[in-house]
Design a protein around this motif. Structure first.
Motif, short mmCIF file in Angstrom:
data_model
loop_
_atom_site.label_atom_id
_atom_site.label_comp_id
_atom_site.label_asym_id
_atom_site.label_seq_id
_atom_site.Cartn_x
_atom_site.Cartn_y
_atom_site.Cartn_z
N GLU A 3 96.54 106.81 -28.88
CA GLU A 3 96.61 105.47 -28.31
C GLU A 3 95.41 104.67 -28.85
OE1 GLU A 3 98.55 103.76 -26.05
OE2 GLU A 3 100.05 105.36 -26.15
N CYS A 4 95.68 103.57 -29.54
CA CYS A 4 94.61 102.75 -30.09
C CYS A 4 94.67 101.36 -29.45
CB CYS A 4 94.72 102.65 -31.61
SG CYS A 4 94.35 104.23 -32.44
N ILE A 5 93.52 100.87 -29.07
CA ILE A 5 93.42 99.56 -28.42
C ILE A 5 93.27 98.51 -29.51
CG2 ILE A 5 92.00 98.16 -26.87
CD1 ILE A 5 91.19 100.89 -25.56
N ARG A 6 94.20 97.57 -29.54
CA ARG A 6 94.28 96.66 -30.68
C ARG A 6 94.10 95.21 -30.25
NH1 ARG A 6 99.80 96.96 -32.44
NH2 ARG A 6 100.24 97.30 -30.24
N ARG A 7 93.83 94.38 -31.23
CA ARG A 7 93.81 92.94 -31.00
C ARG A 7 95.25 92.47 -30.85
NH1 ARG A 7 90.15 89.16 -31.32
NH2 ARG A 7 88.64 90.63 -32.21
N ALA A 61 103.24 92.27 -34.08
CA ALA A 61 103.70 93.51 -34.73
C ALA A 61 103.41 94.72 -33.84
CB ALA A 61 103.02 93.68 -36.08
N PRO A 62 104.34 95.69 -33.78
CA PRO A 62 104.12 96.87 -32.94
C PRO A 62 103.05 97.80 -33.49
CG PRO A 62 106.16 97.10 -34.19
CD PRO A 62 105.68 95.70 -34.41
N ARG A 63 102.75 97.69 -34.79
CA ARG A 63 101.72 98.54 -35.39
C ARG A 63 100.67 97.65 -36.05
NH1 ARG A 63 103.44 103.76 -35.30
NH2 ARG A 63 101.75 104.43 -36.68
N THR A 64 99.44 98.18 -36.12
CA THR A 64 98.32 97.46 -36.71
C THR A 64 97.69 98.33 -37.78
OG1 THR A 64 97.85 96.30 -34.65
CG2 THR A 64 96.05 96.46 -36.23
N THR A 65 97.27 97.72 -38.87
CA THR A 65 96.57 98.46 -39.93
C THR A 65 95.07 98.30 -39.75
OG1 THR A 65 98.38 98.14 -41.50
CG2 THR A 65 96.23 98.72 -42.41
N TRP A 66 94.37 99.42 -39.61
CA TRP A 66 92.92 99.42 -39.57
C TRP A 66 92.41 99.82 -40.95
CZ3 TRP A 66 91.55 102.26 -34.31
CH2 TRP A 66 91.73 101.34 -33.24
N SER A 102 92.94 103.20 -45.26
CA SER A 102 93.74 102.44 -44.29
C SER A 102 94.58 103.40 -43.45
CB SER A 102 94.67 101.45 -45.01
OG SER A 102 93.92 100.48 -45.69
N VAL A 103 94.81 103.01 -42.19
CA VAL A 103 95.68 103.79 -41.33
C VAL A 103 96.42 102.84 -40.41
CG1 VAL A 103 93.81 104.14 -39.65
CG2 VAL A 103 95.77 105.69 -39.67
N GLU A 104 97.70 103.12 -40.20
CA GLU A 104 98.50 102.34 -39.25
C GLU A 104 98.36 102.96 -37.88
OE1 GLU A 104 102.56 101.75 -40.21
OE2 GLU A 104 102.14 100.15 -41.65
N VAL A 105 98.00 102.12 -36.90
CA VAL A 105 97.81 102.62 -35.54
C VAL A 105 98.69 101.82 -34.58
CG1 VAL A 105 95.44 103.33 -36.02
CG2 VAL A 105 95.86 101.05 -35.09
N THR A 106 98.92 102.41 -33.44
CA THR A 106 99.68 101.73 -32.40
C THR A 106 99.08 102.10 -31.05
OG1 THR A 106 101.93 101.31 -31.56
CG2 THR A 106 101.35 103.60 -32.07
N GLY A 107 99.51 101.43 -30.03
CA GLY A 107 99.01 101.69 -28.69
C GLY A 107 99.67 100.75 -27.71
N ARG A 108 99.63 101.12 -26.45
CA ARG A 108 100.33 100.33 -25.44
C ARG A 108 99.49 99.18 -24.90
NH1 ARG A 108 102.03 104.97 -21.47
NH2 ARG A 108 100.13 105.85 -22.36
#
Length: 301
Positions: free
Chosen positions: A188-192, A196-201, A211-217
Motif C-alpha cells: 500500500e503506497c500513499i500517493r498524491r 490514474a489508479p497507479r502512480t510511477t515513483w 522507476s516503479v509503479e505503485v498503487t494504494g487505497r
C-alpha cells in the motif's frame, strides 16, 4: 497632446500581463490604470488591448506601440531606479505562489523578520499544490519544488531537498519491509491525488535512476495529509525529508529503503518575466534565500 505617462502605463500593463498586476507594481488603483489606458486608446483612435475576464490580448496596433516604446520606457524606469539607489524603501503588495504545505516546512519566524525590516511591503500567499498560471492569477513570484516544465517563465534554482520513503512501525510489522524498489509495487503506497489508479515513483539509488509503479487505497493532495496517513499505518509515503524529520526522530515513522529516494530535488524561484522585477519582490526573494541558507547551516551543525 499625447501623454507619455499613459504610454508608460500601457507598457507596464503589457509586461505585467494584467491591469491588477501592473496596478500593484505601480501602487495605483487598477480602475485608474484601466481608465488611463482607455484615454490613450481614445487619443490614438485605435484599440490597443482586447480585454477579457481572464487575460489581455494585444491588437496589432498595441503590439506595434509596445515594440516601439517598451525599450525606451524600461530605460527611463531603470535610470530612475539607479538614481534612487538602495535608499528607495520597498513598498507594495507581493503575491507569492507556494506549495500547500509551505509553512509546515518554512516556519513563520522569517516572515515576521521580513515585516520588521520592510514595513511597507505586504505579502499575499496563494498556497496550492496546483501550478497556477502566474500571469493569469496575478502572481509576482512562485516557489516551486521538483522538475519544472519548459515554459517562457524565468526560473532560478535556489536550493535542493530530498524526498524519502517512510512507513509506520505498525504498518511494517503487519505487511513486512520492502527490500527492493520493485517490492514497493506489492505494498500500500500513499500517493498524491490523481485520477490514474497507479502512480510511477521515479527514484535515485546506488545503481542510478529506477522507476516503479505503485498503487494504494489512500491518496491526498497535500503532504500533511499524506504524512498523517503514513503515521496512521495506511501505507508507505514518499515525502520531503523536511516534513518527515520530526516523525522519524520520534519513531512514529521508519525510513524505508534509505538508499533510495529523490535526492537533489530542486527548489526554484519562478518569475513571470525577468524585466522590471519590483523592488518589493526582489527583497522578498533575498530574504527567503537568506532563510534557506541559515536553515542549511543549522542542519549542518
Amino acid at each position: 497632446m499625447l501623454d507619455l505617462n499613459e504610454v508608460a502605463m500601457f507598457v507596464q500593463v503589457v509586461q505585467a500581463g494584467s491591469f491588477a498586476s501592473a496596478a500593484r507594481r505601480m501602487g495605483m488603483p487598477a480602475n485608474t490604470l484601466s481608465r488611463r489606458v482607455s484615454q490613450l486608446e481614445e487619443h490614438l483612435g485605435v484599440r490597443l488591448l482586447q480585454r477579457s475576464t481572464r487575460k489581455l490580448v494585444l491588437t496589432e496596433a498595441g503590439r506595434s506601440l509596445h515594440d516601439r516604446s517598451a525599450t525606451q520606457v524600461n530605460e527611463v524606469i531603470e535610470a530612475a531606479r539607479h538614481l534612487a539607489g538602495e535608499s528607495q524603501e520597498p513598498s507594495g503588495a507581493v503575491r507569492v505562489a507556494a506549495p500547500a504545505d509551505f509553512f509546515d516546512v518554512y516556519l513563520m519566524d522569517w516572515v515576521a523578520e521580513f515585516f520588521q525590516q520592510y514595513p511597507g511591503v505586504q505579502l499575499d500567499f496563494l498556497l496550492s499544490d496546483s501550478r497556477d498560471d502566474l500571469i493569469d492569477k496575478g502572481i509576482d513570484v512562485a516557489i516551486r519544488a521538483g522538475d519544472l516544465p519548459d515554459s517562457s517563465l524565468v526560473a532560478r534554482r535556489v536550493g535542493t531537498g530530498s524526498q524519502v520513503l517512510a512507513a509506520s512501525p505498525d504498518y511494517l510489522q503487519a505487511h513486512g519491509t520492502p527490500d527492493t524498489v520493485q517490492a514497493l509495487s506489492m505494498h500500500e503506497c500513499i500517493r498524491r491525488s490523481r485520477q490514474a489508479p497507479r502512480t510511477t515513483w521515479n527514484l535515485d539509488g546506488p545503481q542510478g535512476f529506477v522507476s516503479v509503479e505503485v498503487t494504494g487505497r489512500f491518496s491526498a493532495n497535500t503532504a500533511q495529509a499524506q504524512l498523517k496517513a503514513a503515521i496512521a499505518g495506511l501505507g508507505i509515503c514518499l515525502l520531503p525529508m523536511a516534513i518527515l524529520r520530526d516523525s522519524l526522530q520520534a519513531g512514529r515513522l521508519i525510513q524505508v529503503l534509505p538508499k533510495h529516494g529523490r535526492f537533489n530535488n530542486g527548489l526554484h524561484i519562478v518569475y513571470p518575466s525577468r524585466r522590471q522585477v519590483p523592488r518589493a519582490v526582489s527583497v522578498f526573494v533575498e530574504q527567503f534565500i537568506k532563510h534557506l541558507r541559515e536553515d542549511a547551516l543549522a542542519e549542518g551543525e
